[in-house]
Design a protein around this motif. Structure first.
Motif, PDB file in Angstrom:
ATOM      1  N   THR A   1       2.307   8.211  -8.795  1.00  0.00           N
ATOM      2  CA  THR A   1       2.832   9.463 -10.523  1.00  0.00           C
ATOM      3  C   THR A   1       2.095   7.745 -11.070  1.00  0.00           C
ATOM      4  O   THR A   1       1.571   6.749 -10.477  1.00  0.00           O
ATOM      5  CB  THR A   1       4.072   9.032 -10.017  1.00  0.00           C
ATOM      6  OG1 THR A   1       4.933   7.685  -9.852  1.00  0.00           O
ATOM      7  CG2 THR A   1       4.826   9.774  -9.297  1.00  0.00           C
TER       8      THR A   1
ATOM      9  N   TYR B   1      -2.756  12.767  -9.471  1.00  0.00           N
ATOM     10  CA  TYR B   1      -1.032  12.013  -9.664  1.00  0.00           C
ATOM     11  C   TYR B   1      -0.564  12.921  -9.056  1.00  0.00           C
ATOM     12  O   TYR B   1      -0.541  14.122  -9.289  1.00  0.00           O
ATOM     13  CB  TYR B   1      -1.419  11.098 -10.969  1.00  0.00           C
ATOM     14  CG  TYR B   1      -1.899  10.387 -11.208  1.00  0.00           C
ATOM     15  CD1 TYR B   1      -1.290   9.176 -10.703  1.00  0.00           C
ATOM     16  CD2 TYR B   1      -3.092  10.087 -11.568  1.00  0.00           C
ATOM     17  CE1 TYR B   1      -2.036   7.402 -10.747  1.00  0.00           C
ATOM     18  CE2 TYR B   1      -3.760   8.324 -11.511  1.00  0.00           C
ATOM     19  CZ  TYR B   1      -3.487   7.432 -11.025  1.00  0.00           C
ATOM     20  OH  TYR B   1      -4.156   6.177 -11.548  1.00  0.00           O
TER      21      TYR B   1
ATOM     22  N   GLN C   1       6.624  11.632 -13.445  1.00  0.00           N
ATOM     23  CA  GLN C   1       7.775  11.156 -12.748  1.00  0.00           C
ATOM     24  C   GLN C   1       7.245  10.493 -11.639  1.00  0.00           C
ATOM     25  O   GLN C   1       7.378  11.355 -11.017  1.00  0.00           O
ATOM     26  CB  GLN C   1       8.767  12.746 -12.912  1.00  0.00           C
ATOM     27  CG  GLN C   1      10.417  12.123 -11.923  1.00  0.00           C
ATOM     28  CD  GLN C   1      10.978  12.038 -13.251  1.00  0.00           C
ATOM     29  OE1 GLN C   1      10.828  11.935 -14.746  1.00  0.00           O
ATOM     30  NE2 GLN C   1      12.176  11.734 -12.749  1.00  0.00           N
ATOM     31  N   LYS C   2       8.314   9.278 -11.813  1.00  0.00           N
ATOM     32  CA  LYS C   2       8.087   8.412 -10.510  1.00  0.00           C
ATOM     33  C   LYS C   2       8.945   9.239  -9.381  1.00  0.00           C
ATOM     34  O   LYS C   2      10.258   9.530  -9.786  1.00  0.00           O
ATOM     35  CB  LYS C   2       9.114   7.057 -11.728  1.00  0.00           C
ATOM     36  CG  LYS C   2       8.672   6.018  -9.745  1.00  0.00           C
ATOM     37  CD  LYS C   2       9.479   4.488 -10.637  1.00  0.00           C
ATOM     38  CE  LYS C   2      10.810   4.481 -10.593  1.00  0.00           C
ATOM     39  NZ  LYS C   2      11.186   3.130 -10.746  1.00  0.00           N
ATOM     40  N   GLN C   3       8.630   9.079  -8.552  1.00  0.00           N
ATOM     41  CA  GLN C   3       9.336   9.482  -7.095  1.00  0.00           C
ATOM     42  C   GLN C   3       8.735   8.304  -5.956  1.00  0.00           C
ATOM     43  O   GLN C   3       7.924   8.409  -6.262  1.00  0.00           O
ATOM     44  CB  GLN C   3       8.625  10.497  -6.299  1.00  0.00           C
ATOM     45  CG  GLN C   3       8.674  11.800  -7.604  1.00  0.00           C
ATOM     46  CD  GLN C   3       7.995  13.307  -7.827  1.00  0.00           C
ATOM     47  OE1 GLN C   3       8.133  14.058  -6.149  1.00  0.00           O
ATOM     48  NE2 GLN C   3       6.791  13.712  -8.612  1.00  0.00           N
TER      49      GLN C   3
ATOM     50  N   GLU D   1       4.764   1.366 -14.381  1.00  0.00           N
ATOM     51  CA  GLU D   1       6.038   0.402 -13.940  1.00  0.00           C
ATOM     52  C   GLU D   1       5.311  -0.693 -12.995  1.00  0.00           C
ATOM     53  O   GLU D   1       5.818  -2.542 -13.512  1.00  0.00           O
ATOM     54  CB  GLU D   1       7.327   1.281 -13.635  1.00  0.00           C
ATOM     55  CG  GLU D   1       8.140   1.927 -14.490  1.00  0.00           C
ATOM     56  CD  GLU D   1       9.234   2.442 -14.179  1.00  0.00           C
ATOM     57  OE1 GLU D   1      10.447   3.411 -14.527  1.00  0.00           O
ATOM     58  OE2 GLU D   1       9.703   2.485 -12.622  1.00  0.00           O
ATOM     59  N   ARG D   2       4.243  -0.512 -11.835  1.00  0.00           N
ATOM     60  CA  ARG D   2       4.195  -1.223 -11.269  1.00  0.00           C
ATOM     61  C   ARG D   2       3.138  -2.578 -11.759  1.00  0.00           C
ATOM     62  O   ARG D   2       3.041  -3.590 -11.620  1.00  0.00           O
ATOM     63  CB  ARG D   2       3.590  -0.916  -9.808  1.00  0.00           C
ATOM     64  CG  ARG D   2       2.732  -1.755  -8.775  1.00  0.00           C
ATOM     65  CD  ARG D   2       3.494  -1.099  -7.853  1.00  0.00           C
ATOM     66  NE  ARG D   2       2.606  -0.096  -7.749  1.00  0.00           N
ATOM     67  CZ  ARG D   2       1.338   0.844  -7.554  1.00  0.00           C
ATOM     68  NH1 ARG D   2       0.677   0.449  -8.053  1.00  0.00           N
ATOM     69  NH2 ARG D   2       0.725   1.970  -7.845  1.00  0.00           N
TER      70      ARG D   2
ATOM     71  N   GLN E   1       3.885   7.393 -13.770  1.00  0.00           N
ATOM     72  CA  GLN E   1       4.874   6.184 -14.317  1.00  0.00           C
ATOM     73  C   GLN E   1       4.797   4.771 -13.531  1.00  0.00           C
ATOM     74  O   GLN E   1       5.369   3.990 -14.028  1.00  0.00           O
ATOM     75  CB  GLN E   1       6.701   7.130 -14.464  1.00  0.00           C
ATOM     76  CG  GLN E   1       7.663   5.983 -14.969  1.00  0.00           C
ATOM     77  CD  GLN E   1       9.006   6.838 -14.651  1.00  0.00           C
ATOM     78  OE1 GLN E   1       8.935   7.905 -13.753  1.00  0.00           O
ATOM     79  NE2 GLN E   1       9.873   6.793 -15.077  1.00  0.00           N
ATOM     80  N   GLY E   2       5.127   5.204 -11.687  1.00  0.00           N
ATOM     81  CA  GLY E   2       5.407   4.696 -11.254  1.00  0.00           C
ATOM     82  C   GLY E   2       4.129   3.666 -11.358  1.00  0.00           C
ATOM     83  O   GLY E   2       4.537   1.905 -10.392  1.00  0.00           O
ATOM     84  N   THR E   3       2.598   3.984 -11.770  1.00  0.00           N
ATOM     85  CA  THR E   3       1.792   2.876 -11.608  1.00  0.00           C
ATOM     86  C   THR E   3       1.642   2.378 -12.957  1.00  0.00           C
ATOM     87  O   THR E   3       1.555   0.712 -12.721  1.00  0.00           O
ATOM     88  CB  THR E   3       0.499   4.167 -11.635  1.00  0.00           C
ATOM     89  OG1 THR E   3       0.017   4.753 -10.474  1.00  0.00           O
ATOM     90  CG2 THR E   3      -0.924   3.345 -10.904  1.00  0.00           C
TER      91      THR E   3
END
Lengths: 272, 272
Positions: free
Chosen positions: A41, A30, A34-36, A47-48, A43-45
């Protein structure tokens, strides 16, 4: 900065539900918390996966601290703000089914509106896991760093003990345009054999360095570890190490140790 | 195809030195073995590190088999062709210092001009590592797959035993435009508790399925494992499983199990 923006925005939505989650992950693949856009990332994983599990788009996630690329966590924390209530008894199990095997939710609780995941941190604990001697099995390569050579462990322990307390850590961090205050307090340090040394893929000659504090500067733990390894291998003297700790001189005293040895071990909150 | 091209090209250079290396890696953050532009691969990382260590650009690397993205290896093999001799006693140690912690060279030997790393494979062994029950620690997430539910292990063992021998595996692989021969022989299979279950980060309820054969079709091991799990969870009957094994019906019988549970355990050569 985005995190604070979300937080204030949500703070105004006084009817939203707020939950505190604890989570663990292997950071190896990762690009950090922080989502980018365009990179994987934590956070992104999360949230999805929550979008999929909750069937709801409007929630927000705010982490207690943002680990860098490759850094892992054994017990990190984040707050989830949701316009609808979630099922506390089943949400972790349900989300874990859809999260990849290298991220796992540990527990969840509801928190009050006055809880602030940034300001209510009592202390964080970081561990740096490392091994000397023979290069170890790649299956442990995600959470353990390897160093060649035969360091003076006692000298490293002496150096580590000096880090405890309040110091100007400007020579033990990367320059940060946001702050000009480099004074931080390290509440506790320790240096011990890795608790799982010799088990599974973790080699016999593995060690863990522990650092507790309310806050750390950018790359601070990894540069402190880099300096301690230089000390152990005779590339740095104890006098130079001590002098740097007073804020004297300029530039970082050492290169930061590799990201994959670092683990955010725990985040403890007050007032909850 | 590139591999064969290199091989023939080098084969003509009768004055080049040829070496057989064994290597192990955690595949989690790699886009597979095969070098590709713009992504991190095992072959690409090895070539970059050898270039640095040998101070030589003209060598070539040819793998014994190309693992897919996310697949790991405990003892894979590759041949290195070099216009200059290498120091057998030190090369592994030296290259390992520069390789990341998730790739490690195990050993090296010089081989004769008549050795062919593709054709001289006697057999390969793949293992698929998986766990049931509670989701396990993310630190084991790179080399172990997790499945929810409580499968019938005995039924899975029965299904696994049926795979042994020569069969038409067209329903246990992904369609491959290069071949229309789907007959392969599986020399040995086994189903046992993971040898390190309960140690380090590897949970108690972990299992290993073993498959030995000279060659496997694309995704064959992962689709066989997917079908066995469907069998264990009651999504597929033993009669359907047996029928598919005769080549009857159309389409893959199951979705392939996740890449990160698969490990190329060993590659054994004849004639050396």
């Amino acid at each position: 900065m985005t995190g604070f923006f979300f937080f204030n925005q949500i703070d105004m939505q006084s009817n939203w539900y707020t939950y505190l989650f604890h989570v663990q992950y292997l950071g190896l693949r990762y690009a950090g918390w922080q989502k980018q856009e365009g990179v994987r990332t934590i956070q992104g994983t999360l949230e999805r996966t929550f979008r999929h599990s909750l069937g709801e788009e409007r929630f927000k996630i705010l982490g207690a601290g943002r680990t860098d690329a490759g850094v892992s966590a054994n017990r990190a924390a984040f707050e989830l703000f949701s316009p609808v209530p979630i099922e506390l008894g089943t949400i972790c199990y349900q989300v874990n089914q859809y999260l990849p095997t290298d991220i796992r939710l540990l527990e969840v609780r509801e928190v009050g509106k006055d809880f602030n995941i940034i300001h209510d941190v009592a202390w964080k604990e970081y561990r740096y896991n490392l091994a000397f001697g023979e290069k170890f099995h790649p299956f442990a390569g995600g959470y353990l760093s390897y160093f060649a050579g035969n360091p003076d462990i006692e000298l490293m322990q002496e150096g580590l003990a000096l880090l405890k307390g309040m110091h100007d850590f400007r020579r033990f961090c990367s320059v940060d345009k946001i702050t000009d205050n480099y004074v931080r307090t390290i509440l506790e340090t320790s240096f011990s054999r890795h608790p799982q040394a010799g088990l599974g893929y973790i080699p016999e000659q593995s060690y863990t360095m522990e650092f507790k504090g309310k806050g750390f500067l950018r790359y601070q733990v990894r540069i402190m570890v880099g300096a301690l390894i230089d000390l152990g291998l005779g590339k740095l003297s104890l006098a130079e190490f001590e002098e740097a700790l007073s804020g004297q001189g300029s530039g970082a005293i050492a290169i930061q140790a590799p990201a994959h040895g670092l683990v955010l071990e725990n985040v403890v909150f007050r007032n909850i």
